[in-house]
Design a protein around this motif. Sequence first.
Motif, PDB file in Angstrom:
ATOM      1  N   ASN A  69     -23.474 -55.090  32.943  1.00  0.00           N
ATOM      2  CA  ASN A  69     -22.231 -55.066  33.705  1.00  0.00           C
ATOM      3  C   ASN A  69     -22.169 -56.224  34.702  1.00  0.00           C
ATOM      4  O   ASN A  69     -21.159 -56.913  34.806  1.00  0.00           O
ATOM      5  CB  ASN A  69     -22.086 -53.715  34.411  1.00  0.00           C
ATOM      6  N   LYS A  70     -23.244 -56.455  35.434  1.00  0.00           N
ATOM      7  CA  LYS A  70     -23.251 -57.526  36.439  1.00  0.00           C
ATOM      8  C   LYS A  70     -23.110 -58.900  35.795  1.00  0.00           C
ATOM      9  O   LYS A  70     -22.403 -59.764  36.318  1.00  0.00           O
ATOM     10  CB  LYS A  70     -24.532 -57.456  37.264  1.00  0.00           C
ATOM     11  N   ARG A  73     -19.536 -59.313  34.637  1.00  0.00           N
ATOM     12  CA  ARG A  73     -18.671 -59.535  35.806  1.00  0.00           C
ATOM     13  C   ARG A  73     -18.835 -60.955  36.343  1.00  0.00           C
ATOM     14  O   ARG A  73     -17.867 -61.600  36.739  1.00  0.00           O
ATOM     15  CB  ARG A  73     -18.990 -58.504  36.879  1.00  0.00           C
ATOM     16  N   SER A  77     -16.040 -63.737  36.496  1.00  0.00           N
ATOM     17  CA  SER A  77     -15.757 -64.395  37.766  1.00  0.00           C
ATOM     18  C   SER A  77     -15.696 -65.913  37.603  1.00  0.00           C
ATOM     19  O   SER A  77     -14.835 -66.575  38.188  1.00  0.00           O
ATOM     20  CB  SER A  77     -16.838 -64.022  38.782  1.00  0.00           C
ATOM     21  N   ILE A  87     -13.275 -60.193  42.467  1.00  0.00           N
ATOM     22  CA  ILE A  87     -13.286 -59.736  41.076  1.00  0.00           C
ATOM     23  C   ILE A  87     -13.484 -58.218  41.084  1.00  0.00           C
ATOM     24  O   ILE A  87     -14.371 -57.714  41.783  1.00  0.00           O
ATOM     25  CB  ILE A  87     -14.427 -60.413  40.288  1.00  0.00           C
ATOM     26  N   GLU A  89     -14.552 -54.376  40.182  1.00  0.00           N
ATOM     27  CA  GLU A  89     -15.699 -53.716  39.559  1.00  0.00           C
ATOM     28  C   GLU A  89     -15.273 -53.292  38.155  1.00  0.00           C
ATOM     29  O   GLU A  89     -14.132 -52.878  37.946  1.00  0.00           O
ATOM     30  CB  GLU A  89     -16.112 -52.471  40.359  1.00  0.00           C
ATOM     31  N   LEU A  90     -16.192 -53.372  37.206  1.00  0.00           N
ATOM     32  CA  LEU A  90     -15.879 -53.030  35.820  1.00  0.00           C
ATOM     33  C   LEU A  90     -16.505 -51.692  35.460  1.00  0.00           C
ATOM     34  O   LEU A  90     -17.676 -51.454  35.742  1.00  0.00           O
ATOM     35  CB  LEU A  90     -16.387 -54.109  34.868  1.00  0.00           C
TER      36      LEU A  90
END
Length: 120
Positions: A69-70, A73, A77, A87, A89-90
Amino acid sequence: MSIRTDKVSSLLQRELSAIFEKELPRSGPLVTVTEVRITADLGIARVYVSVIGSEAQRAEVMEYLDAENKMIRKTLSAKIRHQFRRIPELEFYEDRLFEQANRIEQLLKSVKPARDQEQP
């Protein structure tokens, strides 16, 4: 949804689709971003993905998305940093709409031959 959230959702869907196309292995299951829903404050984006493959492949893809996830993201970004201050959070969710539509289609096909046999 407002016009702003609609535009942000479509932009995120387009960019995430491009990221998945490049990042996910080509030999694996087919992964498609079907919808992105974003909160009114643009803080959280709920990403719905359709995974066409075996049950094990689906679970593997969802685990990968949660684990990475990071990284996803961060990549997002880098692509849209000039359009957003922050941005979102997903959150990834599996969309099983394709599977449900397939099941309904099979049920309808099984009913049609039965009707044809009953009519004289």
